[in-house]
Design an enzyme around this catalytic site. Structure first.
Site, short mmCIF file in Angstrom:
data_model
loop_
_atom_site.label_atom_id
_atom_site.label_comp_id
_atom_site.label_asym_id
_atom_site.label_seq_id
_atom_site.Cartn_x
_atom_site.Cartn_y
_atom_site.Cartn_z
N ARG A 1 14.01 -5.59 15.30
CA ARG A 1 14.86 -5.41 14.06
C ARG A 1 14.23 -4.43 12.96
O ARG A 1 13.11 -4.87 12.57
CB ARG A 1 15.25 -6.76 13.67
CG ARG A 1 16.17 -6.78 12.75
CD ARG A 1 16.63 -8.26 12.24
NE ARG A 1 17.68 -8.53 11.26
CZ ARG A 1 17.81 -9.76 10.60
NH1 ARG A 1 17.06 -10.72 11.14
NH2 ARG A 1 19.06 -9.96 10.00
N ILE B 1 0.78 -1.33 -0.10
CA ILE B 1 0.11 -0.04 0.05
C ILE B 1 0.72 1.22 0.06
O ILE B 1 0.57 2.36 0.64
CB ILE B 1 -1.05 -0.01 1.25
CG1 ILE B 1 -0.36 -0.10 2.56
CG2 ILE B 1 -1.89 -1.23 1.31
CD1 ILE B 1 -1.15 0.01 3.87
N GLY B 2 2.05 0.96 -0.57
CA GLY B 2 3.13 2.21 -0.57
C GLY B 2 3.94 2.02 0.55
O GLY B 2 4.78 3.15 0.72
N THR B 3 3.98 1.17 1.43
CA THR B 3 4.88 1.00 2.46
C THR B 3 6.24 0.28 2.26
O THR B 3 7.26 0.45 2.99
CB THR B 3 4.09 0.03 3.68
OG1 THR B 3 3.68 -0.98 3.00
CG2 THR B 3 2.94 0.86 4.10
N GLU C 1 2.29 2.48 11.94
CA GLU C 1 1.29 3.40 12.70
C GLU C 1 1.87 3.71 14.16
O GLU C 1 1.46 4.67 14.87
CB GLU C 1 0.23 2.57 13.20
CG GLU C 1 -0.73 2.39 12.02
CD GLU C 1 -1.78 1.18 11.94
OE1 GLU C 1 -2.93 1.61 12.22
OE2 GLU C 1 -1.33 0.00 12.24
N ALA D 1 4.45 -6.15 7.24
CA ALA D 1 5.95 -6.53 6.97
C ALA D 1 6.26 -7.42 7.83
O ALA D 1 7.16 -8.42 7.24
CB ALA D 1 6.55 -5.12 7.51
N LYS E 1 9.21 -5.76 14.86
CA LYS E 1 7.79 -5.52 15.15
C LYS E 1 7.31 -4.26 14.32
O LYS E 1 8.11 -3.84 13.49
CB LYS E 1 7.71 -4.87 16.53
CG LYS E 1 7.88 -6.31 17.44
CD LYS E 1 8.11 -5.57 18.95
CE LYS E 1 9.16 -4.66 19.46
NZ LYS E 1 9.31 -4.61 20.74
N GLN F 1 7.99 5.64 7.04
CA GLN F 1 6.85 5.37 7.62
C GLN F 1 6.64 6.15 8.83
O GLN F 1 5.65 6.56 9.32
CB GLN F 1 7.04 3.84 8.12
CG GLN F 1 6.72 2.91 6.83
CD GLN F 1 5.32 3.01 6.39
OE1 GLN F 1 4.52 2.12 7.13
NE2 GLN F 1 4.87 3.57 5.27
#
Length: 741
Positions: free
Chosen positions: A623, A462-464, A700, A506, A696, A633
């Site tokens: 990591r 989604i663009g990440t 957000e 991810a 992790k 992000q």
């Protein structure tokens, strides 16, 4: 390769316009175009709908209404996650909220469809709707659970006794407005019928959910619904589930036996894809004079649609953040005739931390204590409500490193005490925490005879940067250069994932890919060492090194492609990640990501104009797969926080339930002129309880608490405490100190 700042492998496609988004696919040939007609009342019934004029307009092929729409399947309210539920539209004459679809007009061109849509005649019998949150705020009910299946209420110790006996108390009400995701790419779908099959080029975050939802709505075999979403132009929660544009495009395409495209206008996005609920949050903090919390309570009331319940987990973060022996959290819902609530950019944590971290700043002020020291003093040893250890918690490290880098020691000790010319200057800070989630995900990796690897999953980007980090994981796992790795994503025929959302995409997909590569390495070495034709035959695979596209054992090596070319079977393997409820680490540990935000603002002493001067976030996320995309992000999330603190607010007309500011001219979001010096720093860490890669969620975390840092800086600059967010000029101006007048 993991941990390297690799450039986005899909960057050239996007920069040259070759990355096709949902509305840009032309594989189906020349499509028809659909345009949605929305209700102009917020509550009531359709008494008459006239389509004759629209149907006689040149180019029109179909006008769908509740009178001729195909029968649809009902929502399955027993589903754990509503994204997989059926989403029926045009099911009857009842109107549940302003803008709800009442018709779809399909024509040869978009202009013809839009023109004909204006000719659909709809008469209503309007009812009295519930649109004003403040008016009905006291009419609440208790949901069974809140988002993500978390408990509605929690209680530890005796809050009332702990709060009443506290030496210093804060008891304040904070309100947050309706907010929307608003990705750059509006929700859109191209539906192509192929006999009994249906192909959907759709903008979605979870491919499997889109497939199941469409199949359930149209009463189709899910295997006959094919979802294609290789590139998604942002989602932020608005595309976790599919919406009316997808269902309407699919129904029209099946009816006409022609491909049909439907995209929401920006104004329709405001009414049709859901939003963050408005909330009223009471936060109570009781502390001793030394700053140690004795009691903490977070009680939330928020809006919900009466037909589709959504309870944002707004108080959930408070359960793990600070130590206090007496604790209480609760969630209550008020039903309003407005679009349903849905996940929006760190659901729960973003609005919840805006309130709690503002309250912590109020407590620091009441104690005369440094806000950083107050938070460090209340660092828990174990999760204060669950009683389990933290998997890997470095919040204090983030606080201290952030204070050092930001120059926190220069913070004005007294509010409204520093002035530079016309500007009042202030510093603010907050902590950040976000739960880490894990969902069922599969990734298949195959080695080709030419020595390349193909990584396949229905996971979305989604663009990440999904294409990039999966390339890195596979390249490292198989010893290949990145250019010899190909990633295929976003198709329902590929192995199923939990998609992108909740900052889980991810870690889920990379962990599954890593496991697939481990299994594939073993198969590759077995094939080489067991093949008499290989120079590696008979050697011990335990000492094998995979690098530069080859396998080396001691002084002997062979190219990966040569090994694969001799194999009679496909050289592939699949890696999987299970649902977190089935993983004992998630019951035995409290697994979260952490951070600390610091902000400096200037407030015009005469006009109360607020300007962000600089902002720093320091984070601990385990990591890092790619420092470049991770930093991007996090900064993006921090900018969201600035918007929530100072600008974002969807305003409802209490007479009709319509959003008054339903475009990006009226609904304000930060632009380049608003954002100057923003930086994000990530501390080295590894959380082996989160997954085998030690990583992790990131996406957000940046928004969690960042808005509170800005709000607290405004107080430090002016002495004006605003608890009704966003903080705008008219809320600050009346309270500016006399010296600034």
């Amino acid at each position: 390769m993991i941990g390297e700042p690799v450039n986005r492998v899909d960057g050239p496609l996007k920069a040259t316009g070759r990355a096709a988004y949902a509305y840009e696919h032309w594989e189906a040939g020349q499509p028809l175009y659909g345009f949605i007609v929305g209700a102009t009342i917020g509550k009531g019934r359709i008494t008459r709908i006239g389509t004759e004029s629209a149907e006689s307009t040149p180019g029109v092929h179909l006008v769908l209404t509740h009178l001729n729409a195909p029968e649809q399947g009902p929502r399955d309210e027993s589903a754990i996650f509503e994204y997989w539920c059926a989403q029926p539209v045009l099911t009857g004459p009842d109107i549940h909220h302003f803008g709800e679809p009442v018709a779809l007009v399909v024509a040869e061109t978009l202009e013809q469809a839009r023109d004909a849509a204006a000719r659909v005649e709809v008469e209503y019998s309007a009812g009295r709707g519930r649109f004003d949150f403040a008016e009905y705020e006291d009419e609440v009910y208790i949901p069974k659970v809140v988002n993500a299946g978390l408990p509605t209420d929690t209680e530890v110790g005796d809050f009332d006794a702990g709060f009443d006996s506290a030496e210093v108390r804060v008891d304040q009400l904070y309100t947050t407005p309706y907010e929307l995701s608003l990705p750059i790419e509006p929700n859109a779908c191209l539906a192509e019928p192929r006999g009994e099959e249906l192909v959907l080029y759709v903008s979605c975050q979870i491919v499997n959910a889109a497939q199941a939802s469409v199949a359930g709505t149209l009463r189709m075999d899910p295997e006959r619904v094919h979802v294609v979403a290789p590139f998604v132009g942002g989602g932020f929660g608005s595309k976790l589930g599919i919406h009316s544009e997808t269902i309407l495009a699919a129904m029209a395409a099946r009816t006409l036996r022609r491909p049909v495209k439907v995209a929401l206008t920006r104004q329709q996005v405001f009414q049709l894809v859901g939003m963050r609920p408005m909330s009223s949050q009471r936060v109570r903090l009781g502390a001793a004079r030394d700053g140690r919390l004795t009691a903490i309570a977070h009680d939330v009331t928020m809006h919900t649609n009466p037909d589709i319940e959504y309870a944002e987990q707004t108080a959930a973060t408070t359960r793990s953040l600070y130590a206090a022996p007496h604790r209480l959290t609760s969630h209550r819902l008020t039903a309003l005739d407005l679009p349903r609530g849905t996940d929006v950019r760190a659901p729960g944590e973003a609005p919840g931390m805006l309130a709690v971290e503002s309250a912590m700043d109020e407590l620091a002020d009441a104690l005369g204590m440094d806000p950083v020291e107050l938070r460090i003093r209340n660092e828990p040893g174990v999760d204060p409500e669950r009683g389990v250890p933290y998997s890997d918690r470095h919040l204090v490290d983030c606080l201290r490193e952030g204070a050092r880098r930001f120059g926190w020691e220069d913070r004005p000790a007294a509010p409204a005490s520093v002035r530079e010319g016309r500007w009042l200057v202030g510093y603010g800070m907050s902590a950040a925490i976000r739960g880490h989630f894990q969902g069922p995900t599969a990734v298949r990796v195959r080695l080709e005879p030419d020595g390349t690897a193909v990584v396949r999953s229905d996971m979305t980007d989604i663009g990440t940067g999904t294409y990039t980090i999966l390339t890195q994981v596979a390249a490292e796992g198989l010893g290949l250069p990145p250019e010899r790795v190909r990633i295929e994503l976003g198709r329902s025929e590929l192995p199923t994932s939990w998609g992108s959302g909740g900052s889980w995409g991810a870690t889920n997909s990379c962990t599954a890919a890593h496991r697939a590569c481990i299994a594939l390495r073993a198969k590759l070495l077995e094939a080489a060492c067991g093949d008499t034709r290989s120079p590696l035959h008979g050697l011990d695979p335990a000492g094998a090194v995979l690098a530069d596209g080859g396998v080396r054992i001691g002084e002997v090596s062979e190219d990966v492609g040569a090994i694969v070319a001799r194999c009679s079977e496909e050289m592939e393997a699949e890696g999987r990640v299970r649902y977190m409820a089935d993983d004992p680490h998630y019951s035995d540990y409290s697994i979260n990501s952490y951070g600390a935000h610091f902000a400096e603002v200037g407030v015009d002493a005469d006009t109360a104009e607020i300007r962000l001067r600089r902002m720093l976030g320091v984070f601990s996320v385990g990591r890092v797969f790619n420092p470049k995309t991770t930093r991007s992000q996090l900064i993006g999330g921090m900018v969201w926080g600035v918007g929530a603190a100072l600008e974002e607010e969807a305003v409802v007309d209490p007479r009709s339930g319509a959003f008054v500011n339903r475009d990006l001219a009226g609904y304000l979001v930060p632009v380049h002129a608003d954002i100057t010096d923003v930086d994000a720093v990530v501390l080295d860490s590894f959380d082996g309880k989160a997954n085998v890669l030690g990583a992790k969620g990131v996406g957000e975390l940046g928004v969690c608490g960042s808005g509170a840092a800005v709000v607290n800086a405004v107080f430090n600059a002016t002495g004006v405490r605003v608890r009704d967010f966003p903080v705008t000029i008219e809320k600050v101006l009346p309270g500016l100190p006399p010296m600034a007048a």
